[in-house]
Scaffold this active site. Sequence first.
Site, PDB file in Angstrom:
ATOM      1  N   CYS A   2       0.831  -1.188   0.000  1.00 18.57           N
ATOM      2  CA  CYS A   2       0.000   0.000   0.000  1.00 18.57           C
ATOM      3  C   CYS A   2       0.874   1.250   0.000  1.00 18.57           C
ATOM      4  CB  CYS A   2      -0.898   0.013   1.233  1.00 18.57           C
ATOM      5  SG  CYS A   2      -1.914  -1.483   1.389  1.00 18.57           S
ATOM      6  N   ARG A  50      -4.693   1.303  -1.179  1.00 19.28           N
ATOM      7  CA  ARG A  50      -4.606  -0.131  -0.912  1.00 19.28           C
ATOM      8  C   ARG A  50      -4.351  -0.962  -2.160  1.00 19.28           C
ATOM      9  NH1 ARG A  50      -9.133  -4.403   1.384  1.00 19.28           N
ATOM     10  NH2 ARG A  50      -7.641  -5.961   2.138  1.00 19.28           N
ATOM     11  N   LEU A  51      -3.385  -1.871  -2.037  1.00 20.87           N
ATOM     12  CA  LEU A  51      -3.214  -2.979  -2.975  1.00 20.87           C
ATOM     13  C   LEU A  51      -3.676  -4.219  -2.227  1.00 20.87           C
ATOM     14  CD1 LEU A  51      -2.111  -4.160  -5.663  1.00 20.87           C
ATOM     15  CD2 LEU A  51       0.085  -4.447  -4.498  1.00 20.87           C
ATOM     16  N   SER A 377      11.243 -12.568  -4.929  1.00 22.38           N
ATOM     17  CA  SER A 377      12.493 -12.150  -5.564  1.00 22.38           C
ATOM     18  C   SER A 377      13.701 -12.572  -4.726  1.00 22.38           C
ATOM     19  CB  SER A 377      12.497 -10.624  -5.754  1.00 22.38           C
ATOM     20  OG  SER A 377      13.770 -10.168  -6.159  1.00 22.38           O
ATOM     21  N   GLY A 378      14.804 -12.850  -5.403  1.00 16.50           N
ATOM     22  CA  GLY A 378      16.044 -13.252  -4.741  1.00 16.50           C
ATOM     23  C   GLY A 378      16.912 -12.107  -4.281  1.00 16.50           C
TER      24      GLY A 378
END
Length: 614
Positions: A2, A50-51, A377-378
């Site tokens: 968010c 907001r996501l 993700s790395g």
Amino acid sequence: MCGITGFIQWNRDLTQESELLVRMTDSLSNRGPDASGTWISNPCAFGHRRLSVMDPENGAQPMHALQGDTSYTVVYNGELYNAPELKKELLQRGHHFRTQCDTEVLLASYIEWGPACVDRFNGIFAFAIWDGGREQVFIARDRLGVKPLFYSHAKDALIFGSEPKALLIHPDVEAAVGPEGLAEVFIVGPARTPGHGVYSSLNELKPAHALIYNRNGIKTYAYWKLESQNHEHNLEETAAEVRRLLQDTLERQLASDVPVCSLLSGGLDSSALSALAVDYYNRTGQGQVSTYSVDYVDNAKHFQAHSFQPGADGPWIKRMVDELKTDHHWIEIENGELVHALTQAMLVRDLPGMADVDSSLYLFCKEIKKGATVAISGEAADEVFGGYPWFHREEMLNSGTFPWSVAPDMRAGLLSPDIREWIRPLDYLADRYSDAVAEVPLLDGETGKAAQMRVMSYLNITRFMPTLLDRKDRMSMGAGLEVRVPYCDHRLIQYVFNVPWDMKMTGGREKGILRKALEGVLPDDVLYRKKSPYPKTHNPQYLAAVKQQVLDILDDASSPILPLIDKDQIRKLASSPDASSNLPWFGQLMSGPQLFAYLTQINSWLRTYKVAIR
């Protein structure tokens, strides 16, 4: 994920400031495209974008709670990976929950434990809680700084936000930079000194720090820090613990009510996460894992191996896709798109950044967003386990400065004489390096190589890693994509920080202990592949395009960067064979082409944000 923003002002009727709050909140719409909310109750104004990731139907923010006669309100950006355990404990303590959102767990944790709640959190977060009983705001940021938070203490107000753009809308915050800000941009950048907001009126809340603001003023403090301890485990026990921590962390971070994918480069770090995710999905019956990779049109045609980028990723990505049977998406970026997106990448950051290393990630994330909302993700494994070249090259280890930025004389030479005299860039850099080294928690009795590598590990975790985390957050959230970073789990980082260097280098290889921990998880050829960084374009057309942009800037008398730079020196550099150099001036990827792109970003930033220099 968010976007959050707000302000607290004691002697003003904030109900008259609703339009200002809405504008500040809407500036973060990319971070939260799914919903928006604002709340004002003197003396506090909160905004949230907001996501939706967990419990999309509920969890609207700002979120409120009432405990007795005391009201609490929170705006929150992040994920608590131990929310189920916290919720169970809070239920036993008499709390009740209306949603499945970790926002409610976070707020209840504050109600139960006050500011000490952060000690219990495992996650990535930046949040602000208005405590009506104490009449104060409590703001905190996660231990490694995965989620951003900026603030300004202006006049009688505290103003905060996930990104500078939200604060810059407030009339009490000016887009101005002084000598320190210019030094950050021209000699430290695209890194930033922790806590430095570059803009004169902005501060960054440092990772692992909290802030309390009430009528008595403002107080910031650290609630966590890396500690040096004797390592008690042998090699086999260490490898087993690294694997246990990584697997536990990844499985916590795969929790989501929306599609999750994995970023796959074919290297050790991302391949390990993808393999562990596939195993977890198979065990839990969740179906096929989606993976994504990025490259550039015709890049294989122009690729030339060198010590900082020893091999192309494409064949290794295919190797892992075939091995794991993932639903893989090959994303290719055009060089023209890459150049065009340099401006958008700067706007997403509110500052010049890692040039096309930023813009390519932004474009990559936009494509991923079409099929997923969350990505694994790395990022950060190289800082934690010692993978970068500067951990292993004596000339970089002993450079006397940040080893990812070993061309300070060249960079200082690009400035005009007046600006060089005003900001004293080399002195500024030396002071920031000394400050960083002085922070290192030394281990009693540790000397020689072991002590040197402890310093190097600390510098990478606290100075270089935040640069890449900032990049990852801004570019991904600029596209409305949440990226999770399992290697940034604070338990894993604290543990590995104290693994002796010779054990980290098990087998005589960089990240040797991680490779040993992953035996049986990855095929041996992938497990022991030579490290290669995030891909960049090798197309000479890109160099030609960004070089021409710089020359156009030099020819335009209205370019705001001109009073700050030595125009003749930059023209000379543009016409020299060194313009296409593969030797990086920052990190592993920013060499000749990226220098020109960085200068164009600075000029665009100064013009677009109407930055005042004083």
